[in-house]
Design an enzyme around this catalytic site. Structure first.
Site, PDB file in Angstrom:
ATOM      1  N   HIS A 155       1.973   0.668   2.395  1.00 42.91           N
ATOM      2  CA  HIS A 155       0.830   0.970   3.255  1.00 42.91           C
ATOM      3  C   HIS A 155      -0.295   1.603   2.434  1.00 42.91           C
ATOM      4  O   HIS A 155      -1.267   0.933   2.091  1.00 42.91           O
ATOM      5  CB  HIS A 155       1.251   1.873   4.412  1.00 42.91           C
ATOM      6  CG  HIS A 155       0.160   2.111   5.410  1.00 42.91           C
ATOM      7  ND1 HIS A 155       0.277   2.975   6.465  1.00 42.91           N
ATOM      8  CD2 HIS A 155      -1.097   1.602   5.519  1.00 42.91           C
ATOM      9  CE1 HIS A 155      -0.839   2.986   7.181  1.00 42.91           C
ATOM     10  NE2 HIS A 155      -1.697   2.167   6.617  1.00 42.91           N
ATOM     11  N   HIS A 182      -4.848   0.755   1.186  1.00 46.16           N
ATOM     12  CA  HIS A 182      -5.920   1.756   1.153  1.00 46.16           C
ATOM     13  C   HIS A 182      -6.390   2.035  -0.271  1.00 46.16           C
ATOM     14  O   HIS A 182      -7.585   1.947  -0.576  1.00 46.16           O
ATOM     15  CB  HIS A 182      -5.439   3.063   1.792  1.00 46.16           C
ATOM     16  CG  HIS A 182      -5.260   2.997   3.263  1.00 46.16           C
ATOM     17  ND1 HIS A 182      -6.190   3.479   4.162  1.00 46.16           N
ATOM     18  CD2 HIS A 182      -4.235   2.512   4.022  1.00 46.16           C
ATOM     19  CE1 HIS A 182      -5.758   3.298   5.402  1.00 46.16           C
ATOM     20  NE2 HIS A 182      -4.573   2.708   5.340  1.00 46.16           N
ATOM     21  N   HIS A 208      -2.498  -5.154   5.581  1.00 51.38           N
ATOM     22  CA  HIS A 208      -2.649  -3.849   6.220  1.00 51.38           C
ATOM     23  C   HIS A 208      -2.255  -3.889   7.688  1.00 51.38           C
ATOM     24  O   HIS A 208      -1.579  -2.981   8.184  1.00 51.38           O
ATOM     25  CB  HIS A 208      -4.083  -3.342   6.089  1.00 51.38           C
ATOM     26  CG  HIS A 208      -4.282  -2.004   6.729  1.00 51.38           C
ATOM     27  ND1 HIS A 208      -4.886  -1.858   7.961  1.00 51.38           N
ATOM     28  CD2 HIS A 208      -3.921  -0.751   6.332  1.00 51.38           C
ATOM     29  CE1 HIS A 208      -4.892  -0.569   8.290  1.00 51.38           C
ATOM     30  NE2 HIS A 208      -4.320   0.121   7.324  1.00 51.38           N
ATOM     31  N   ASN A 239       0.521  -1.448   9.496  1.00 47.59           N
ATOM     32  CA  ASN A 239      -0.114  -0.333  10.187  1.00 47.59           C
ATOM     33  C   ASN A 239      -0.006  -0.387  11.705  1.00 47.59           C
ATOM     34  O   ASN A 239       0.430   0.579  12.334  1.00 47.59           O
ATOM     35  CB  ASN A 239      -1.598  -0.248   9.812  1.00 47.59           C
ATOM     36  CG  ASN A 239      -2.271   0.950  10.456  1.00 47.59           C
ATOM     37  OD1 ASN A 239      -2.085   2.092  10.036  1.00 47.59           O
ATOM     38  ND2 ASN A 239      -3.049   0.711  11.505  1.00 47.59           N
ATOM     39  N   ILE A 256      -8.428   1.749   9.557  1.00 50.91           N
ATOM     40  CA  ILE A 256      -7.903   3.031  10.013  1.00 50.91           C
ATOM     41  C   ILE A 256      -6.605   3.301   9.278  1.00 50.91           C
ATOM     42  O   ILE A 256      -5.976   2.381   8.754  1.00 50.91           O
ATOM     43  CB  ILE A 256      -7.673   3.057  11.530  1.00 50.91           C
ATOM     44  CG1 ILE A 256      -7.404   4.483  12.025  1.00 50.91           C
ATOM     45  CG2 ILE A 256      -6.530   2.123  11.919  1.00 50.91           C
ATOM     46  CD1 ILE A 256      -7.477   4.648  13.516  1.00 50.91           C
TER      47      ILE A 256
END
Length: 904
Positions: A564, A569, A756, A760, A904
């Site tokens: 993740h 990110h 993602h 997520n 997010i």
């Protein structure tokens, strides 16, 4: 209500704001705009009509904006104005060697526009007079004489015949420009650098230089500078010496992608670490303002945060909800019924859309309305525990099947972390680690263990030859850290291996679990224990349940820290920085990559303050504790290659697929009912087709790719600066062809969107029920014939709940992932562009329409597969369909939807 890119609640202190206000106020009253070419002409003029759309700072939830708006209105009345100049792309001023500029046209009636309690688009009509030989308008320069900023939403220019309108790419915050050149905005026509019209060449270079900065100084909120730094801001050792963390990035030991530079000074006690924001600026750290949450999404985020009991992600370990319930950190759950009491009945709460106010029977139907109710003095009454959580999908239809072995194995291919499972190519399993340090490299799982679990007619070697053995192997990942992790108070960790068999109905059967502790000293023997599944007809075997829980804890930490945060990110942020520094807004690749970058830098900044920071939510709630993100750097060093981030290559690397030109997408899946892979390959193909079509429009041949200096500088900077610690590693495609450019862009798009989304947006559905995904284990499985073993046998449930996450840890994780699993109501999904007039190129628009159609077709395919009950991995014992890669969703907590970006 339309959305903007405000950064409400995350700005500099009042002191800095006042300094900016005073400076901007006086300089705005006495503007210093220079005369520009085109003020007069002997060959007559033509009239052009412009429409400028903006949003003021005034927002209901930010009282500081109200004061700023009053000051802006006052300065406008006193003569400090907002003005716009047109720039010709075809007619060049021989003195400046830039495109001719029109006289500046000021917004005359700024202060006369009524202010709104919420953000609203405000339109101003502007009339320009330019020489008849002015040429084609290709850019505008916007001057803001006001002390405070505004959001320039759009600008359009109607040509004299009114049949042609030129649109400009804006959607950007414009700060006071009294002491600097105005802001440059280009039309939505893109050009390769070699094709740039003469009038825009200098502005193209100037704008890139503005965005690069000089690498010095402390960044301020009004800066628009993209630069790099290492992860040296995860702890504040000045506040607490135990919060010292190793620097991630810039070293051979802990390589890591770069983040955005803030320029803050070092801490006093550890000069290598960056100090936190100064007092009075809580929860603010520099990112370029245009990278911040749009205000609508920001309000969603803040509202969801409050409703979920997590105020701006500032908690260290225990949320206010847990405190209100008087839960001590060490308190355990007593039984499953106690956990289920924390959830509202099915259907009562859908995501975070509804909130029951205690004693009022009033349903708040939107998070923003909840915020406004608090703003208006309405308080939530009664025990905070009455604010129940939504029922997670994994227990929404069936409260017991989550614990079955069938669901345990299914989630390796259709759960939160479906990108670890690997085909076994040799048996016995072996470690690659130093045997002197870590014991016998051969796994303790033997043929005897396996054969007794296999169906009649099979043995371990026939299963191996038939490509039916798979493993989820965390042995080497965690082995070097086990002793350090277990030295922390209140945690107990193993390095696990889980061996699986592909059955005739396409599901996976667990054959054995191996849990290993390293030798107590080099040269010693490691402690490996093998656990076998009990007879299905036997009573519940709590030792087996504990073994599975330890595997899931291994998986949970790897999912959150590696697959993740690190692989999406962290990996994407330096690509965003390089794109803004090296690819002009005029560049075609900038045009199609930008949607994949929305909000990423903002959420990463917030994560470094309260999620992945020292003492933050991850460290407090996941078994590796303070070693969590350090482990991310270790895996990044060992495993990360750019070319293996794309789905097809990843599947082949893990042995889950083999190349087959006759198969769909050119791959044959060895596990045909592999929902993540099947859905993902369809999405990959749709994205690849779109990028192929676009690159064919932008580039005539491979030579144009090679000669594109901006593009080559961009890719070089991504590799050598953004991912500098891996710059000499294999796996970086050479940017020498259209084909390679497509693969690079598709990989970036895949990571930011599909990868993602897969890891997520299902977090609450699967992990919102703690026993299904315990993130922290607190006791090892006792050896037989010990006091702890006898305790386990006498009180198995009590021992189980003493082992898995505590109440505080569970609530912390539940609250956090409830927020992070939500879609904003202005989300932009695959195949969508929310920005109006993002291009005027009919070929591009036609290709994008095709892309949107293809994405919609994939959604229909996924719905069809989920309706096929013969595909057991898609539906499962818990009756939770695999929807994480369904492209579109409405806002809220839905468990589906693939946004374009790590949003997010």
């Amino acid at each position: 209500m339309a959305s903007g890119n405000a950064q409400s609640g995350k700005e500099e202190s009042w002191l800095l704001g006042l300094e900016q206000c005073v400076e901007g106020f006086w300089s705005g009253i006495f503007p210093t705009h220079k005369a520009v070419a085109g003020d007069s002409t002997d060959c007559g003029t033509i009239e052009l009509k412009g429409t400028l759309t903006l949003r003021k700072r005034l927002l209901l939830l930010n009282l500081t904006d109200l004061g700023g708006d009053v000051i802006d209105d006052l300065s406008d009345v006193l003569g400090a104005k907002v003005s716009v100049e047109l720039v010709s792309s075809t007619s060049v001023d021989p003195k400046t060697r830039k495109g001719l500029q029109s006289p500046a046209v000021k917004i005359a009636n700024w202060s006369e526009v009524p202010d709104f309690p919420v953000e609203q688009d405000i339109k101003f009509d502007l009339t320009f007079h330019v020489a008849k030989d002015f040429g084609v308008v290709g850019a505008i320069i916007v001057h803001n004489g006001h002390p405070f900023e505004f959001l320039l939403v759009s600008f359009s220019l109607a040509l004299p015949d009114q049949s042609t309108v030129i649109h400009f790419r804006c959607n950007s915050w414009v700060y006071n420009t009294s002491h600097k050149p105005g802001r440059i905005f280009f039309s939505n026509q893109v050009y390769l650098p070699s094709q740039t019209p003469a009038g825009l060449v200098a502005l193209r270079a100037e704008e890139l230089n503005n965005l690069r900065g000089d690498g010095t100084g402390v960044r301020r909120v009004q800066d628009r500078i993209y630069d790099y730094a290492v992860y040296n801001d995860l702890g504040n050792p000045d506040h607490n010496p135990s919060y010292k963390r190793p620097i991630l990035g810039g070293s051979e030991e802990f390589p890591y992608p770069r983040r955005c530079r803030t320029g803050r000074p070092p801490t006093k006690t550890v000069p290598e670490s960056e100090s936190p924001p100064p007092p009075g600026i809580p929860q603010w750290t520099y990112i370029p303002r245009d990278e911040a949450f749009a205000q609508y999404k920001n309000d969603d985020f803040v509202a969801n945060t409050i409703i979920a009991g997590l105020e701006s992600l500032t908690s260290k370990a225990l949320m206010w909800l847990a405190a209100a319930m008087e839960i001590k950190e060490e308190v355990n759950f007593e039984n499953f019924e106690q956990i289920f009491k924390m959830y509202a009945p099915k259907g009562v709460i859908k995501g975070l859309e509804n909130l029951q106010l205690g004693g009022s029977n009033n349903i708040i139907t939107h998070p923003l309305k909840f915020i406004r109710s608090i703003f208006n003095g309405l308080e939530v009454e009664g025990d905070p525990s009455s604010m129940l959580y939504p029922l997670p999908g994994v227990v929404a239809e069936d409260e017991v099947s989550w614990s079955t072995d069938a669901e345990f194995t299914r989630e390796f291919v259709a759960g939160l972390n479906p990108m670890v499972i690997t085909r076994v190519t040799e048996f016995p399993l072996k470690s690659q680690m130093d045997p002197f340090q870590y014991g016998d490299p051969v796994s303790a799982i033997t043929a005897k263990h396996v054969n007794r679990q296999l169906p009649d007619g099979w043995n371990v070697y026939t299963a191996l030859a038939a490509k039916k053995l798979f493993v989820v192997d965390y042995h080497d990942t965690y082995m070097t850290y086990i002793n350090r992790i277990n030295a922390q108070p209140g945690v107990a960790f193993y390095a696990s291996r889980t061996l699986l068999f592909l059955t005739s109905d396409g599901t996976l059967q667990v054959l054995a679990i191996e849990l290993t502790l390293p030798p107590s000293a080099p040269g010693g023997a490691k402690n490996s224990r093998v656990f076998l599944p009990p007879d299905p007809d036997s009573t519940k075997n709590w030792v087996w349940e504990l073994a599975k829980a330890h595997v899931i804890s291994n998986d949970s930490a790897f999912h959150q820290v590696v697959n993740h945060f690190t692989r999406t990110h962290a990996v994407v942020e330096p690509i965003i920085i390089a794109t803004n520094r090296q690819l002009s807004a005029l560049h075609p690749i900038n045009l199609i990559l930008v949607p994949h970058f929305k909000n990423t830098m903002d959420i990463n900044s917030a994560a470094r303050q309260s999620l992945i920071n020292a003492g933050g939510i991850i460290e407090s709630s996941f078994t590796p504790g303070k070693y969590c993100l350090e482990l991310g750097a270790v895996v990044y060093k060992r495993d990360w290659r750019f070319d293996e981030q794309g789905l097809p290559t990843d599947l082949v690397k893990r042995g889950m697929a083999i190349p087959d030109s006759s198969a769909k997408h050119g791959l044959q899946l060895l596990l045909e009912d592999y929902p993540y892979a099947v859905d993902g390959l369809d999405l990959w193909a749709a994205i690849e087709t779109w990028y192929t079509d676009f690159v064919d429009i932008a580039y005539a041949n491979d030579a144009e790719v090679v000669r594109d200096l901006e593009l080559q500088s961009w890719w070089t900077e991504v590799r050598t600066v953004g991912h500098a610690d891996k710059k000499d590693a294999p796996g970086w495609p050479e940017l020498n062809s259209k084909k390679n450019l497509v693969q690079i862009c598709v990989t970036i798009a895949w990571v930011a969107s599909c990868h993602h989304a897969a890891v997520n947006f299902g977090q609450y559905q699967y992990a919102g029920f703690m026993p299904n995904h315990p993130t922290c284990m607190r006791r090892l499985i006792p050896e037989e014939n010990t006091m702890d073993w006898n305790d386990l046998q006498a009180h198995p449930k009590k021992f189980y709940f003493e082992t898995v996450s505590s109440q505080a840890q569970a609530i912390t994780v539940m609250t956090t992932i409830q927020i992070l699993s939500n879609h904003a109501y202005d989300e932009e999904y695959l195949g969508q562009r929310n920005e109006a007039n993002w291009t005027n190129d009919e070929k591009i628009l036609t290709a994008f329409k095709k892309y949107h159609t293809n994405i919609t077709k994939v959604d229909e395919l996924i719905k069809g597969r989920n309706a096929d009950k013969t595909l057991k991995n898609r539906y499962s014992p818990v009756q939770l369909e695999y929807e994480l890669l369904r492209p579109h969703s409405e806002g809220g907590l839905t468990g589906r939807g693939v946004p374009n970006s790590v949003s997010i």
